[in-house]
Design an enzyme around this catalytic site. Structure first.
Site, PDB file in Angstrom:
ATOM      1  N   LYS A 166       0.703  -1.211   0.087  1.00 23.69           N
ATOM      2  CA  LYS A 166      -0.198   0.234   0.058  1.00 23.69           C
ATOM      3  C   LYS A 166       0.771   1.239   0.070  1.00 23.69           C
ATOM      4  CE  LYS A 166      -3.533   2.711   0.673  1.00 23.69           C
ATOM      5  NZ  LYS A 166      -4.660   2.808   2.135  1.00 23.69           N
ATOM      6  N   LYS A 223      -0.524  11.252   5.538  1.00 23.66           N
ATOM      7  CA  LYS A 223      -0.141  10.048   6.584  1.00 23.66           C
ATOM      8  C   LYS A 223       0.456   9.158   5.320  1.00 23.66           C
ATOM      9  CE  LYS A 223      -2.847   6.756   8.316  1.00 23.66           C
ATOM     10  NZ  LYS A 223      -4.003   5.949   8.151  1.00 23.66           N
TER      11      LYS A 223
END
Length: 297
Positions: A172, A247
Site C-alpha cells: 500500500k 499520512k
C-alpha cells in the site's frame, strides 16, 4: 451457516464497507466511538454495540478500519480489546493503513493468542468502499488469505495476496508513494505546458497516447476538462484528500528509514504535501497539488 462479523471503525471507509457485508448476507455487529456511526449501521440492518467486548462476543470474524498503528494495537491488544474478548480461532482482518512494523507486531500477537490474522489495507477511496470495488493488498499466510477471501469479496473488486504479514501495508505505501510522485509529475507537465502555450486537452491527447501515459493522467487528470469524473472538475473536492496522501507518505518515509532505502522523489513528494497540508489545504483532493505547484494555493 451465516457468519457473524464484528466491524470496528465505522468511519468514512468502514461504514460503507460494513454495509456491503450486510448486503452480502453476513450478520454484522458494529462498534465505533461515534453514536452517529453506530446509528448508521443499525439503519443499514446491522447491530451496534458500545464496547469492543460486546461487539466481538461470539463472532466468527473481526474486521477493523482504524486511523493509526497505535490505535490498532490498542484495539487488539489493550484491556477489553479484541484479543482479550474474542473466542479462540476467530479470523482477524485489519484494513487500516498503518506502519509495517505495527502490522507485523499485531499479527505476531494474534498468533500468540490463538488467532489467525491478515493485514488488508485498501485502495479505491470512499467511492470504492461504497461501490464494493476496493482493491485489497493482503499480507499473511496463504491459508488465512484463502479463509479471508469470502469476507473481502463483497467489499472489493481486486484482492491480491502480497506475501507474509505486513506485506499488505508495504504494498500500500509503495503504491501510494508512486501515486504521489506521478501526480506531482503530471501536474508539473501541465503547468509547463500552459506556460509554453499548450492547451490542456492537447497535452492530454498527446501524453495519454504516448510514453507519459499514467493513471494520474488518464483516470484522475489534475486539470479540468479531459477526464470529466476527476476532482479537478469539482473544484478539487476530495476523492482522496491531500492530508490522507500525506499520512501514507509519512508511513512510507518511516519505512524508508527502517530499511535505509533511497527514495529522493518520495521524500520530496512528502515535503510538498506536508507544506500543502500545513498551509490549510489538506482537505482538498491530492490532485490539487497542481495548484500548489503553480502558486495558486
Amino acid at each position: 451457516m451465516t457468519q457473524t462479523i464484528a466491524f470496528i471503525g465505522l468511519g468514512n471507509m468502514g461504514l460503507p464497507m460494513a454495509k456491503n457485508l450486510i448486503k452480502a448476507g453476513f450478520k454484522v455487529k458494529g462498534f465505533d466511538l461515534s453514536e452517529d456511526a453506530r446509528s448508521a449501521i443499525v439503519d443499514a440492518g446491522g447491530e451496534a454495540f458500545d464496547t469492543i467486548l460486546a461487539a466481538v462476543n461470539d463472532v466468527d470474524v473481526v474486521v477493523t478500519m482504524l486511523p493509526s498503528g497505535a490505535i490498532v494495537k490498542t484495539v487488539y491488544e489493550g484491556d477489553g480489546g479484541v484479543f482479550a474478548s474474542a473466542k479462540p480461532g476467530v479470523l482477524m482482518i485489519d484494513s487500516s493503513t498503518i506502519d509495517v512494523a505495527s502490522a507485523r507486531s499485531v499479527a505476531e500477537s494474534a498468533k500468540a493468542n490463538g488467532f489467525e490474522m491478515i493485514d488488508a489495507p485498501v485502495s479505491g477511496g470512499v467511492g470504492g468502499a461504497a461501490a464494493g470495488t476496493l482493491a485489497f493488498m493482503v499480507g499473511g499466510d496463504v491459508a488465512t488469505f484463502e479463509r479471508a477471501k469470502p469476507i473481502l469479496d463483497p467489499m472489493g473488486a481486486k484482492i491480491v495476496h502480497t506475501g507474509g504479514s505486513g506485506n499488505g501495508q508495504a504494498a500500500k505505501i509503495c503504491n501510494n508513494m508512486l501515486l504521489a510522485i506521478s501526480m506531482i509529475g503530471t501536474s508539473e507537465a501541465f503547468n509547463l505546458g500552459r506556460a509554453l502555450g499548450l492547451d490542456d486537452q492537447v497535452l492530454f491527447d498527446v501524453a495519454s497516447n504516448a510514453s507519459g501515459q499514467c493513471w494520474s493522467l488518464t483516470s484522475y487528470c489534475p486539470v479540468p476538462g479531459p477526464v470529466p469524473t476527476s476532482p479537478a472538475n469539482n473544484d478539487y473536492a476530495p476523492g482522496f484528500a491531500a492530508n490522507l496522501m500525506l499520512k501514507d507518505l509519512k508511513l512510507a518515509m518511516e519505512a524508508v528509514e527502517s530499511v535505509n532505502a533511497n527514495t529522493p522523489l518520495g521524500r520530496v513528494s512528502a515535503e510538498i504535501y506536508s507544506t500543502m497540508d500545513s498551509e490549510g489545504h489538506g482537505g482538498m483532493d491530492f490532485s490539487a497539488v497542481i495548484k500548489k505547484l503553480s502558486g495558486q494555493l
